[in-house]
Design a protein around this motif. Structure first.
Motif, PDB file in Angstrom:
ATOM      1  N   GLU A   1       2.970   7.518  -0.499  1.00  0.00           N
ATOM      2  CA  GLU A   1       2.296   7.179   0.751  1.00  0.00           C
ATOM      3  C   GLU A   1       0.814   7.525   0.704  1.00  0.00           C
ATOM      4  OE1 GLU A   1       5.062   9.046   3.351  1.00  0.00           O
ATOM      5  OE2 GLU A   1       6.511   7.436   2.993  1.00  0.00           O
ATOM      6  N   LEU A   2       0.446   8.533  -0.070  1.00  0.00           N
ATOM      7  CA  LEU A   2      -0.983   8.820  -0.263  1.00  0.00           C
ATOM      8  C   LEU A   2      -1.647   7.716  -1.085  1.00  0.00           C
ATOM      9  CD1 LEU A   2      -0.968  12.679  -0.767  1.00  0.00           C
ATOM     10  CD2 LEU A   2      -2.103  11.406   1.067  1.00  0.00           C
ATOM     11  N   VAL A   3      -0.922   7.178  -2.063  1.00  0.00           N
ATOM     12  CA  VAL A   3      -1.442   6.033  -2.824  1.00  0.00           C
ATOM     13  C   VAL A   3      -1.591   4.834  -1.883  1.00  0.00           C
ATOM     14  CG1 VAL A   3      -0.898   4.356  -4.645  1.00  0.00           C
ATOM     15  CG2 VAL A   3      -0.592   6.801  -5.069  1.00  0.00           C
ATOM     16  N   ALA A   4      -0.588   4.614  -1.029  1.00  0.00           N
ATOM     17  CA  ALA A   4      -0.666   3.516  -0.058  1.00  0.00           C
ATOM     18  C   ALA A   4      -1.875   3.706   0.862  1.00  0.00           C
ATOM     19  CB  ALA A   4       0.626   3.434   0.753  1.00  0.00           C
ATOM     20  N   LEU A   5      -2.136   4.927   1.273  1.00  0.00           N
ATOM     21  CA  LEU A   5      -3.300   5.202   2.125  1.00  0.00           C
ATOM     22  C   LEU A   5      -4.593   4.912   1.370  1.00  0.00           C
ATOM     23  CD1 LEU A   5      -4.524   6.194   4.766  1.00  0.00           C
ATOM     24  CD2 LEU A   5      -4.282   8.544   3.900  1.00  0.00           C
ATOM     25  N   ALA A   6      -4.663   5.318   0.114  1.00  0.00           N
ATOM     26  CA  ALA A   6      -5.861   5.057  -0.694  1.00  0.00           C
ATOM     27  C   ALA A   6      -6.084   3.549  -0.855  1.00  0.00           C
ATOM     28  CB  ALA A   6      -5.737   5.733  -2.057  1.00  0.00           C
ATOM     29  N   LEU A   7      -5.003   2.793  -1.002  1.00  0.00           N
ATOM     30  CA  LEU A   7      -5.117   1.332  -1.098  1.00  0.00           C
ATOM     31  C   LEU A   7      -5.435   0.707   0.256  1.00  0.00           C
ATOM     32  CD1 LEU A   7      -2.072   0.587  -3.437  1.00  0.00           C
ATOM     33  CD2 LEU A   7      -4.504   0.515  -4.047  1.00  0.00           C
ATOM     34  N   ALA A   8      -4.904   1.295   1.318  1.00  0.00           N
ATOM     35  CA  ALA A   8      -5.097   0.744   2.661  1.00  0.00           C
ATOM     36  C   ALA A   8      -6.560   0.827   3.106  1.00  0.00           C
ATOM     37  CB  ALA A   8      -4.210   1.478   3.661  1.00  0.00           C
ATOM     38  N   LEU A   9      -7.265   1.841   2.666  1.00  0.00           N
ATOM     39  CA  LEU A   9      -8.652   2.008   3.116  1.00  0.00           C
ATOM     40  C   LEU A   9      -9.513   0.784   2.776  1.00  0.00           C
ATOM     41  CD1 LEU A   9      -9.097   5.804   2.350  1.00  0.00           C
ATOM     42  CD2 LEU A   9      -9.003   4.727   4.605  1.00  0.00           C
ATOM     43  N   PRO A  10      -9.606   0.378   1.511  1.00  0.00           N
ATOM     44  CA  PRO A  10     -10.427  -0.817   1.242  1.00  0.00           C
ATOM     45  C   PRO A  10      -9.761  -2.116   1.719  1.00  0.00           C
ATOM     46  CG  PRO A  10      -9.466   0.001  -0.802  1.00  0.00           C
ATOM     47  CD  PRO A  10      -9.150   1.007   0.269  1.00  0.00           C
TER      48      PRO A  10
ATOM     49  N   PHE B   1     -10.450  -3.160   5.261  1.00  0.00           N
ATOM     50  CA  PHE B   1     -11.773  -3.749   5.484  1.00  0.00           C
ATOM     51  C   PHE B   1     -11.826  -5.193   5.002  1.00  0.00           C
ATOM     52  CE2 PHE B   1     -12.727   0.590   6.309  1.00  0.00           C
ATOM     53  CZ  PHE B   1     -13.729   0.533   7.270  1.00  0.00           C
ATOM     54  N   LEU B   2     -10.971  -5.562   4.060  1.00  0.00           N
ATOM     55  CA  LEU B   2     -10.902  -6.949   3.613  1.00  0.00           C
ATOM     56  C   LEU B   2     -10.081  -7.812   4.564  1.00  0.00           C
ATOM     57  CD1 LEU B   2     -10.306  -6.425  -0.216  1.00  0.00           C
ATOM     58  CD2 LEU B   2     -12.382  -7.290   0.876  1.00  0.00           C
ATOM     59  N   ILE B   3      -8.996  -7.245   5.079  1.00  0.00           N
ATOM     60  CA  ILE B   3      -8.057  -8.024   5.884  1.00  0.00           C
ATOM     61  C   ILE B   3      -8.374  -7.962   7.375  1.00  0.00           C
ATOM     62  CG2 ILE B   3      -5.635  -8.237   6.564  1.00  0.00           C
ATOM     63  CD1 ILE B   3      -4.921  -7.138   3.749  1.00  0.00           C
ATOM     64  N   GLY B   4      -8.722  -6.800   7.871  1.00  0.00           N
ATOM     65  CA  GLY B   4      -8.960  -6.625   9.305  1.00  0.00           C
ATOM     66  C   GLY B   4     -10.111  -7.474   9.806  1.00  0.00           C
TER      67      GLY B   4
ATOM     68  N   LEU C   1      -9.080   0.024  11.911  1.00  0.00           N
ATOM     69  CA  LEU C   1      -8.653   1.386  12.243  1.00  0.00           C
ATOM     70  C   LEU C   1      -7.153   1.435  12.534  1.00  0.00           C
ATOM     71  CD1 LEU C   1     -11.655   2.612  14.420  1.00  0.00           C
ATOM     72  CD2 LEU C   1     -11.041   3.333  12.104  1.00  0.00           C
ATOM     73  N   GLU C   2      -6.639   0.422  13.228  1.00  0.00           N
ATOM     74  CA  GLU C   2      -5.199   0.357  13.482  1.00  0.00           C
ATOM     75  C   GLU C   2      -4.426   0.301  12.171  1.00  0.00           C
ATOM     76  OE1 GLU C   2      -4.878  -3.207  15.755  1.00  0.00           O
ATOM     77  OE2 GLU C   2      -5.635  -2.286  17.589  1.00  0.00           O
ATOM     78  N   MET C   3      -4.891  -0.510  11.248  1.00  0.00           N
ATOM     79  CA  MET C   3      -4.211  -0.679   9.959  1.00  0.00           C
ATOM     80  C   MET C   3      -4.179   0.629   9.174  1.00  0.00           C
ATOM     81  SD  MET C   3      -5.817  -4.396   9.048  1.00  0.00           S
ATOM     82  CE  MET C   3      -4.986  -4.604   7.469  1.00  0.00           C
TER      83      MET C   3
ATOM     84  N   GLY D   1       4.429  -2.107   8.709  1.00  0.00           N
ATOM     85  CA  GLY D   1       4.569  -3.454   8.163  1.00  0.00           C
ATOM     86  C   GLY D   1       4.224  -4.522   9.183  1.00  0.00           C
ATOM     87  N   MET D   2       4.666  -4.339  10.408  1.00  0.00           N
ATOM     88  CA  MET D   2       4.369  -5.308  11.469  1.00  0.00           C
ATOM     89  C   MET D   2       2.863  -5.392  11.737  1.00  0.00           C
ATOM     90  SD  MET D   2       7.639  -4.581  14.010  1.00  0.00           S
ATOM     91  CE  MET D   2       6.579  -4.371  15.361  1.00  0.00           C
ATOM     92  N   VAL D   3       2.208  -4.242  11.795  1.00  0.00           N
ATOM     93  CA  VAL D   3       0.760  -4.227  12.046  1.00  0.00           C
ATOM     94  C   VAL D   3       0.023  -4.928  10.908  1.00  0.00           C
ATOM     95  CG1 VAL D   3      -1.279  -2.717  12.207  1.00  0.00           C
ATOM     96  CG2 VAL D   3       0.773  -2.205  13.544  1.00  0.00           C
ATOM     97  N   TRP D   4       0.412  -4.635   9.677  1.00  0.00           N
ATOM     98  CA  TRP D   4      -0.265  -5.238   8.534  1.00  0.00           C
ATOM     99  C   TRP D   4       0.020  -6.737   8.439  1.00  0.00           C
ATOM    100  CZ3 TRP D   4      -3.603  -3.566   4.608  1.00  0.00           C
ATOM    101  CH2 TRP D   4      -4.095  -2.278   4.799  1.00  0.00           C
TER     102      TRP D   4
END
Length: 117
Positions: free
Chosen positions: A28-37, A40-43, A50-52, A103-106
């Motif tokens: 989940e920390l890896v997922a968080l590290a991937l979620a950060l960039p 910004f690409l998807i949102g 921020l929600e994502m 998953g729903m938010v993403w």
């Protein structure tokens, strides 16, 4: 100020302990590290980004709580106990629900990005 410092140290120690002992927390920390960039690409807005990121942090939070419950339950007894098993199952279900929310938010954000919504 001392209390704040101790709380910060305790939180850091808890996170380090979780990282050392639980594969799910590391993932989940890896997922968080991937979620950060990726956020910004998807949102499509800063609020959506921020929600994502926040929902991935929510999953990590629930996993940390689930790990704490499991560690405490194992400390009580290592023998099979149906009530402790139910408690562990409830913690696992909480992680599952948090993952569904994330998953729903993403998926919604991705749909928004490609013009489906």
């Amino acid at each position: 100020m001392h209390r704040l410092w101790r709380a910060t140290v305790n939180s850091w120690n808890g996170l380090r302990s979780g990282i050392r002992s639980e594969q799910a927390i590391r993932e989940e920390l890896v997922a968080l590290a991937l979620a950060l960039p990726l956020a910004f690409l998807i949102g499509t807005s800063m609020a959506r980004r921020l929600e994502m990121i926040a929902v991935v942090m929510l999953v990590l939070t629930v996993e940390l709580l689930n790990t704490a419950i499991e560690k405490l339950a194992d400390r009580v007894t290592l023998e099979h106990d149906s009530q402790i098993g139910r408690v562990k199952d409830l913690g696992s279900a909480a992680v599952g629900v948090a993952l569904l929310i994330a998953g729903m938010v993403w998926l919604f954000a991705l749909g928004e990005r490609v013009g489906m919504f």
